[in-house]
Design a protein around this motif. Sequence first.
Motif, mmCIF file in Angstrom:
data_model
loop_
_atom_site.group_PDB
_atom_site.id
_atom_site.type_symbol
_atom_site.label_atom_id
_atom_site.label_comp_id
_atom_site.label_asym_id
_atom_site.label_seq_id
_atom_site.Cartn_x
_atom_site.Cartn_y
_atom_site.Cartn_z
ATOM 1 N N VAL A 43 0.867 -1.197 0.000
ATOM 2 C CA VAL A 43 0.000 0.000 0.000
ATOM 3 C C VAL A 43 0.897 1.238 0.000
ATOM 4 N N LEU A 44 0.757 2.042 -1.053
ATOM 5 C CA LEU A 44 1.620 3.221 -1.208
ATOM 6 C C LEU A 44 0.897 4.489 -0.774
ATOM 7 N N VAL A 45 1.511 5.212 0.129
ATOM 8 C CA VAL A 45 0.915 6.451 0.643
ATOM 9 C C VAL A 45 1.887 7.592 0.389
ATOM 10 N N GLN A 46 1.399 8.661 -0.195
ATOM 11 C CA GLN A 46 2.262 9.826 -0.381
ATOM 12 C C GLN A 46 1.826 10.938 0.570
ATOM 13 N N LEU A 47 2.786 11.427 1.338
ATOM 14 C CA LEU A 47 2.519 12.549 2.242
ATOM 15 C C LEU A 47 2.970 13.819 1.530
ATOM 16 N N VAL A 48 2.072 14.786 1.412
ATOM 17 C CA VAL A 48 2.432 16.015 0.677
ATOM 18 C C VAL A 48 2.249 17.240 1.568
ATOM 19 N N PRO A 49 3.000 18.305 1.255
ATOM 20 C CA PRO A 49 2.825 19.538 2.030
ATOM 21 C C PRO A 49 1.601 20.289 1.515
ATOM 22 N N PRO A 50 1.076 21.245 2.288
ATOM 23 C CA PRO A 50 -0.054 22.036 1.774
ATOM 24 C C PRO A 50 0.347 22.788 0.502
ATOM 25 N N ASN A 51 1.595 23.233 0.428
ATOM 26 C CA ASN A 51 2.133 23.812 -0.809
ATOM 27 C C ASN A 51 3.669 23.818 -0.723
ATOM 28 N N LEU A 52 4.321 24.145 -1.847
ATOM 29 C CA LEU A 52 5.785 24.049 -1.890
ATOM 30 C C LEU A 52 6.472 25.110 -1.028
ATOM 31 N N SER A 53 5.819 26.241 -0.847
ATOM 32 C CA SER A 53 6.431 27.295 -0.013
ATOM 33 C C SER A 53 6.525 26.840 1.441
ATOM 34 N N LYS A 54 5.475 26.140 1.902
ATOM 35 C CA LYS A 54 5.498 25.614 3.280
ATOM 36 C C LYS A 54 6.634 24.593 3.433
ATOM 37 N N LEU A 55 6.852 23.831 2.372
ATOM 38 C CA LEU A 55 7.923 22.833 2.412
ATOM 39 C C LEU A 55 9.284 23.538 2.467
ATOM 40 N N ARG A 56 9.422 24.572 1.640
ATOM 41 C CA ARG A 56 10.687 25.331 1.620
ATOM 42 C C ARG A 56 10.950 25.936 3.002
ATOM 43 N N GLN A 57 9.873 26.471 3.592
ATOM 44 C CA GLN A 57 9.988 27.063 4.930
ATOM 45 C C GLN A 57 10.491 26.018 5.937
ATOM 46 N N ARG A 58 9.911 24.820 5.855
ATOM 47 C CA ARG A 58 10.316 23.764 6.802
ATOM 48 C C ARG A 58 11.773 23.370 6.618
ATOM 49 N N LEU A 59 12.184 23.249 5.339
ATOM 50 C CA LEU A 59 13.571 22.831 5.076
ATOM 51 C C LEU A 59 14.563 23.902 5.537
ATOM 52 N N LEU A 60 14.216 25.174 5.310
ATOM 53 C CA LEU A 60 15.114 26.258 5.721
ATOM 54 C C LEU A 60 15.195 26.341 7.241
ATOM 55 N N LYS A 61 14.035 26.206 7.895
ATOM 56 C CA LYS A 61 14.014 26.316 9.364
ATOM 57 C C LYS A 61 14.677 25.133 10.032
ATOM 58 N N ARG A 62 14.553 23.946 9.407
ATOM 59 C CA ARG A 62 15.143 22.746 9.981
ATOM 60 C C ARG A 62 16.668 22.872 10.021
ATOM 61 N N GLY A 63 17.200 23.520 8.981
ATOM 62 C CA GLY A 63 18.630 23.831 8.972
ATOM 63 C C GLY A 63 19.555 22.625 8.943
ATOM 64 N N THR A 64 19.050 21.477 8.497
ATOM 65 C CA THR A 64 19.914 20.291 8.497
ATOM 66 C C THR A 64 20.664 20.130 7.183
ATOM 67 N N ASP A 65 20.267 20.885 6.157
ATOM 68 C CA ASP A 65 20.896 20.713 4.849
ATOM 69 C C ASP A 65 21.452 22.032 4.332
ATOM 70 N N ALA A 66 22.512 21.933 3.532
ATOM 71 C CA ALA A 66 23.084 23.133 2.902
ATOM 72 C C ALA A 66 22.067 23.691 1.903
ATOM 73 N N LEU A 67 22.191 24.990 1.582
ATOM 74 C CA LEU A 67 21.191 25.634 0.719
ATOM 75 C C LEU A 67 21.062 24.966 -0.652
ATOM 76 N N ASP A 68 22.206 24.542 -1.231
ATOM 77 C CA ASP A 68 22.094 23.915 -2.560
ATOM 78 C C ASP A 68 21.381 22.561 -2.460
ATOM 79 N N VAL A 69 21.575 21.878 -1.337
ATOM 80 C CA VAL A 69 20.885 20.585 -1.131
ATOM 81 C C VAL A 69 19.383 20.837 -0.972
ATOM 82 N N ILE A 70 19.039 21.906 -0.256
ATOM 83 C CA ILE A 70 17.609 22.244 -0.078
ATOM 84 C C ILE A 70 16.975 22.496 -1.446
ATOM 85 N N GLY A 71 17.711 23.232 -2.292
ATOM 86 C CA GLY A 71 17.202 23.511 -3.650
ATOM 87 C C GLY A 71 16.929 22.216 -4.395
ATOM 88 N N LYS A 72 17.865 21.277 -4.303
ATOM 89 C CA LYS A 72 17.705 19.993 -5.022
ATOM 90 C C LYS A 72 16.555 19.191 -4.442
#
Length: 222
Positions: free
Chosen positions: A117-146
């Motif tokens: 059974v395949l389940v995909q979890l999605v963000p409400p939109n891509l900006s919210k995802l970008r916000q989470r990745l930037l705030k999480r701070g676990t990845d370098a900026l170029d990695v976040i872009g990728k």
Amino acid sequence: MRRGILFVLSGASGVGKGTVLSYVLSQDDNLYFSVSWTTRNQRKGEINSKDYYFKTREEFINELETTGFLEHAEFVGNYYGTPRSAVEEQLAAGNDVILDVERIGAFQVKELMPEAVLVQLVPPNLSKLRQRLLKRGTDALDVIGKRLERAKEDMAYYKKFDYVIVNDDLATAVDDLESVLRAERLRTTRIDNTDFAIHSSQDTQLEIELDALEQRIRESGH
Ligand code: 5GP
């Protein structure tokens, strides 16, 4: 006894799979989380053999060429793979298993085991995802872009998943995933004939009592 069900949770990094999963796992004794192998660096707070088995590229390739993985994929420069034996053992023992894998691995699993059974979890939109990745701070900026590019690409395949869950409100997303698990466990195709036989059997002791009750009803003329 029925075989365990294989659930695959997929979704962009930063979408909250780990958080949703940890809530669901803490409430579900029949769900086993498959710990993956990865060649990416261990992040602060991650525990080796609980979050991932952190391996070198050589170790990963050696495993791939000898034992092999249930599925594996390269994701933003690193290898990730699901060890085969632990998953198979759990399923054979009747326990349900959940994997946290990206899209390519999820589709490999579906090819191999169409009943997964395949389940995909999605963000409400891509900006919210970008916000989470930037705030999480676990990845370098170029990695976040990728990772964001990859998220956009992955979401285009949403129709190939059995379910889509939006992670806007955490409690709702947890509830949604639990609902999927519950509904899938009730599917007739998953029920073992031997297990089901109990429902069309009779309880001898209760039958004796019911015969007596029926007799009393008959005698009382009702
Ligand atoms: P992260 O580096 O953020 O922990 O994970 C990156 C991506 O790799 C996530 O989408 C995650 O679901 C995926 N991933 C984790 N383990 C596996 C695995 O065993 N196989 C595959 N194909 N993807 C995985």
